[in-house]
Design an enzyme around this catalytic site. Structure first.
Site, PDB file in Angstrom:
ATOM      1  CG  LEU A 106     -11.850   3.878  -2.471  1.00 50.74           C
ATOM      2  CD1 LEU A 106     -10.895   5.051  -2.521  1.00 50.74           C
ATOM      3  CD2 LEU A 106     -11.979   3.361  -1.043  1.00 50.74           C
ATOM      4  CD  GLN A 125      -5.771  10.417   2.445  1.00 46.28           C
ATOM      5  OE1 GLN A 125      -6.509   9.520   2.848  1.00 46.28           O
ATOM      6  NE2 GLN A 125      -4.485  10.417   2.673  1.00 46.28           N
ATOM      7  NE  ARG A 143      -4.934   6.322   0.375  1.00 46.52           N
ATOM      8  CZ  ARG A 143      -5.883   5.723   1.081  1.00 46.52           C
ATOM      9  NH1 ARG A 143      -6.610   6.425   1.918  1.00 46.52           N
ATOM     10  NH2 ARG A 143      -6.084   4.441   0.951  1.00 46.52           N
ATOM     11  CD  GLU A 186      -2.743   3.894  -1.182  1.00 47.72           C
ATOM     12  OE1 GLU A 186      -3.462   4.872  -0.915  1.00 47.72           O
ATOM     13  OE2 GLU A 186      -1.740   3.598  -0.527  1.00 47.72           O
ATOM     14  NE  ARG A 242      -7.116   7.590   6.350  1.00 46.52           N
ATOM     15  CZ  ARG A 242      -7.262   6.662   5.396  1.00 46.52           C
ATOM     16  NH1 ARG A 242      -6.486   5.590   5.388  1.00 46.52           N
ATOM     17  NH2 ARG A 242      -8.181   6.806   4.463  1.00 46.52           N
ATOM     18  CG  HIS A 289      -8.308   7.361  -2.514  1.00 44.65           C
ATOM     19  ND1 HIS A 289      -7.955   6.813  -3.721  1.00 44.65           N
ATOM     20  CD2 HIS A 289      -8.047   6.409  -1.586  1.00 44.65           C
ATOM     21  CE1 HIS A 289      -7.506   5.578  -3.523  1.00 44.65           C
ATOM     22  NE2 HIS A 289      -7.557   5.307  -2.229  1.00 44.65           N
ATOM     23  CG  PHE A 312      -2.364  -0.111   0.915  1.00 45.43           C
ATOM     24  CD1 PHE A 312      -2.909  -1.333   0.600  1.00 45.43           C
ATOM     25  CD2 PHE A 312      -3.191   1.009   0.912  1.00 45.43           C
ATOM     26  CE1 PHE A 312      -4.257  -1.449   0.297  1.00 45.43           C
ATOM     27  CE2 PHE A 312      -4.534   0.907   0.607  1.00 45.43           C
ATOM     28  CZ  PHE A 312      -5.082  -0.324   0.296  1.00 45.43           C
ATOM     29  CG  HIS A 317     -10.701   8.637   0.727  1.00 50.36           C
ATOM     30  ND1 HIS A 317     -11.723   7.754   0.459  1.00 50.36           N
ATOM     31  CD2 HIS A 317      -9.748   7.937   1.383  1.00 50.36           C
ATOM     32  CE1 HIS A 317     -11.396   6.566   0.945  1.00 50.36           C
ATOM     33  NE2 HIS A 317     -10.222   6.645   1.521  1.00 50.36           N
TER      34      HIS A 317
END
Lengths: 582, 232
Positions: A254, A242, A288, A257, A396, A244, A115, A354
């Protein structure tokens, strides 16, 4: 009607349910949720939950701590990060024991995948250390949030946790520095209820619905943060929202990731893997904020596909069998919503609002702070996305949100149990629901529909997207502030067309809009003040990170004159800030 | 293109019986049915009521009946319908609270009957190991989003409201067939009744209705098989 419970947990996502499981059998606990159980947005999380289990390759808690600190752009509090990450392996094992059906390695252990921003050190041929991607995200195909949410609900059923399903909380009851309960309405009947408790915990989730393109559910309107703010609690670091990198084009749904973790490429209109220019060592697996800015830059500089506002996420080389096993939901979403089969063609994607790094400020144990000095509001707790501890700082890392929800739900549950050993019920003020009752009566009595709430909402969301999005500047932010003021004036004239008390979703949408307007103003004020680039907050008119002036958390207070900002230093233990390169 | 929506309306707090209301809407082929409901609510009829949350088929809030079939409103696009007249009703077999919102209390009560949780007493300090083959046995069943589309489409449930229904059966399977569960018999006993697994008459409506493409009838047949083996 007045209900009495030792503990009220608001929100039935990961944080709320994990706390409920922790408290079951130790206290009289009830969970209130505005949606039915298992509908909470935690269930939409796809790719994984991080823990240094080392099931696929060597890993260490310390590496995970460092990645999280660096990923946060050094705004995360390092004591909080250390606690969360250190507990990660234990809570994952606990989840497995509760029955979470994780995907498995060949030898039957919990499977892990790569990730963004999760790395390990690697010594190159030249003797220099670089960091490369590591398999740290525990997963169940691309349904990780779904299976954890369902498992925690199953545990609540097993332990007979009491649910008030489809109850919408409208205010907290706080008097003399003690939280004594809350007011909520039963959506099915429209009746207002007063809830008396020794402790209240919010696990009410995030607030992406203030932006036009978002991965968030309709329910994610920031109710918890807005209600807390109105009750006199400051909000921390709200300017850090954030985006994404990979939302389905136009819809924002979404695309995990994990798709890049399984080897997916990002390509511009020339078919170039452009991440090589932005993050040469980890490419698509950069954190991100960096990937999002890279995509946005490609689009702004005219290298989007066909010159439009999207790029391609190409999975065609990953192979049909692997895609079907590891990313089945993504195949389904792409086929259903954009008519693309990822086995054969690349997916059109664009950044999507996100995750909310900011929120209700808490201690390491979920106790809510009343100010930047650490004064605690007795009886009130928060955990999960609505809270800010802060473990995510300015950005994050993927898979750390599910971890945050479970770790802090559990830890807050333990803390509440400890609090209950000596806590008593404090008296409820008389007519605790008076203001809410008056507001409801006013809405139901309204005879006009002068201002349509959805036009106000659309105007807010369209403008937040362009003016408080991936890139920001003072001019746009000040314009946004003016727009919100204007919309708040219009909002005063919003009425209801639906006069039925029974399951009135128009009433809910109107109240939710009030919350969106309330916290959006805080986001914008925080962003105007913060003259630097850090994580998800990127000011084109102040293009550098400024550690000298801005290694600090924003605390926003509601006053009669509007938002008042104060600051609190970041807790640094081991890792001194350095330039973020990947 | 223009599409006509005919929507069943009913407010249990004041209406004596359901009625229909029609709305003409200019739509794009790629609009979701949920987007269309939102536009009707926002622009024309503020009291139109339905549930929704994630808007991409994972939370299970918006199961409704579209042209006679149970579906998720957020998962079906205008172009999937291939008709310019779209009839929308609440999912059948459950009491209506308002318009497209049904009372799911009974649905969730039946879910609880099958002991929908892993029963295992003394797990090891590390994770329990589970082979990929054992994990594959429960793969489809863990995808259930509890939307209710299956149970509400089941003629056996319409005929006998006491039937626990396919969603509860699937949940019983999910735990009875999990290699980590130490008491599969407890899940099986809960459904070894005339209102349980034996009420399924293999009609396959549930399979057709499931938005996650889960073959519920196959899962129920596996439960029956396991029970017969148990009796022998």
């Amino acid at each position: 009607m007045v209900h009495k419970h030792d503990v009220l947990i608001v929100g039935a996502g990961l944080a709320g349910l994990r706390a409920a499981v922790e408290l079951s059998g130790k206290a009289n606990v009830a969970v209130l949720s505005k949606v039915l159980p298992t509908r909470s947005h935690s269930g939409a999380a796809q790719g994984g939950i991080a823990a240094a289990l080392g099931n696929e390759e060597e890993d260490h808690v310390e590496w995970h701590i460092f990645d999280t600190v660096k990923g946060s752009d050094y705004l995360g509090d390092q004591d909080a990060i250390e606690m969360m990450v250190s507990e990660a392996p234990e809570v994952i094992i606990e989840l497995e024991h509760m029955g979470v059906p994780f995907s498995r390695t060949k030898d039957g252990k919990i499977a892990q995948r790569q990730f963004g921003g999760h790395t390990r050190p690697k010594i190159g041929a030249d003797g220099k250390e670089t960091r490369v991607a590591i398999q740290r995200a525990c997963y169940a195909a691309d349904r990780t949030g779904h299976v954890i949410l369902h498992t925690l609900y199953e545990q609540c059923v097993k332990h007979n946790v009491h649910f008030y399903s489809e109850y919408y909380v409208v205010s907290l009851i706080v008097k003399d520095g003690v939280c004594r309960g809350l007011v909520a309405f039963d959506i099915q009947t429209g009746e207002l209820h007063t809830f008396h408790a020794k402790a209240v915990m919010f696990g009410t989730g995030g607030y992406g619905r203030a932006w036009k393109i978002t991965s968030n559910a309709y329910a994610n309107t920031g109710d918890g943060v807005a209600i807390a703010y109105r009750a006199g609690i400051p909000l921390e670091d709200m300017e850090f929202v954030q985006f994404h990198p990979t939302g389905l084009w136009k819809l924002g749904i979404l695309v995990t990731e994990g798709a890049r973790g399984e080897g997916g490429y990002l390509k511009n209109k020339a078919g170039e893997r452009f991440m090589q220019r932005y993050a040469p060592t980890v490419m698509e697996l950069a954190p991100r904020d960096m990937v999002t800015r890279s995509i946005t830059t490609e689009i702004l500089e005219g290298r989007g596909i066909d010159g439009k506002d999207y790029v391609h996420l190409d999975l065609t080389h990953v192979g049909e069998a692997a895609l079907k096993e590891k990313l089945p939901e993504i195949i389904g979403f792409a086929k259903t919503y954009v008519g693309v089969d990822p086995v054969k063609a690349p997916i059109p994607i664009q950044p999507t609002a996100h995750y909310s790094m900011g929120g209700i400020p808490t201690s390491l144990f979920g106790e809510v702070y009343l100010d930047e000095k650490g004064t605690i509001l007795t009886g009130f707790y928060a955990a999960g996305e609505c809270a800010c501890i802060s473990v995510h700082g300015a950005n994050r890392l993927g898979t750390n949100s599910l971890l945050d929800g479970v770790v802090h739900g559990r830890r807050t549950g333990k803390q509440i149990a400890k609090f209950l050993q000596t806590a008593e019920f404090s008296d409820l003020p008389e007519n605790a629901d008076k203001q809410d009752r008056a507001r409801f009566d006013e809405l139901f009595a309204s005879t006009n529909f002068k201002e349509s709430y959805h036009h106000i909402k659309d105007t807010l969301r369209d403008n937040m997207m362009t003016k408080t999005g991936v890139y920001r500047n003072e001019k746009d932010l000040k314009e946004m502030k003016r727009i919100i003021r204007e919309l708040r004036e219009k909002y005063k004239n919003v009425g209801l067309r639906d006069k039925s008390r029974n399951f009135n979703t128009e009433l809910m949408e109107v109240l939710e809009l009030g919350h969106l307007l309330e916290f959006s103003e805080v986001v914008v004020e925080g962003a105007i003040a913060r003259q630097e680039c850090r994580g998800a907050h990127w000011r084109t008119d102040h293009p550098k990170r400024d550690d000298e002036n801005w290694m600090k958390h924003t605390f926003a207070f509601k006053t009669d004159k509007g938002v008042e900002l104060k600051y609190k230093p970041v807790t640094v233990t081991k890792y001194q800030p350095m330039e973020r390169k990947y | 293109m223009q599409v006509t929506f005919s929507i069943q309306r009913y407010d249990s707090s004041k209406d004596t019986k359901p009625y229909r209301q029609k709305f003409k809407l200019e739509v794009e082929p790629t609009d979701r049915i949920l987007d269309c409901l939102d536009r009707i609510k926002w622009d024309f009829e503020g009291s139109l009521t339905y549930r929704r949350s994630c808007s991409h088929g994972i939370c299970g809030s918006d199961a409704i009946n579209i042209n006679g079939k149970n579906m998720l409103a957020c998962q079906i696009l205008i172009q999937d319908i291939k008709k310019k007249f779209i009839r929308i009703d609440p999912i059948p077999g459950m009491p209506i609270i308002k318009d497209l919102v049904v009372d799911t209390t009974d649905f969730f009560t039946k879910y609880e009957v099958v002991k929908p949780y892993l029963i295992a007493k003394n797990p090891p300090p590390k994770e329990r190991y589970q082979s990929q083959a054992d994990r594959a046995v429960i793969d489809e069943s863990v995808n259930c989003i509890l939307c209710g589309a299956c149970t509400s489409s089941c003629p056996s449930m319409w005929g006998n409201p006491n039937y626990l229904g396919p969603a509860a059966m699937l949940k019983a399977y999910r735990f009875a067939f999990d290699s980590r569960d130490e008491a599969p018999a407890e899940h099986l006993e809960a459904i070894d009744t005339s209102d349980g697994v034996w009420r399924c008459h293999t009609i396959f409506n549930c399979v057709e209705a499931c938005p996650k493409e889960i073959n519920l009838t196959w899962h129920i047949s596996q439960l029956k098989k396991k029970m017969v083996e148990r009796e022998l």
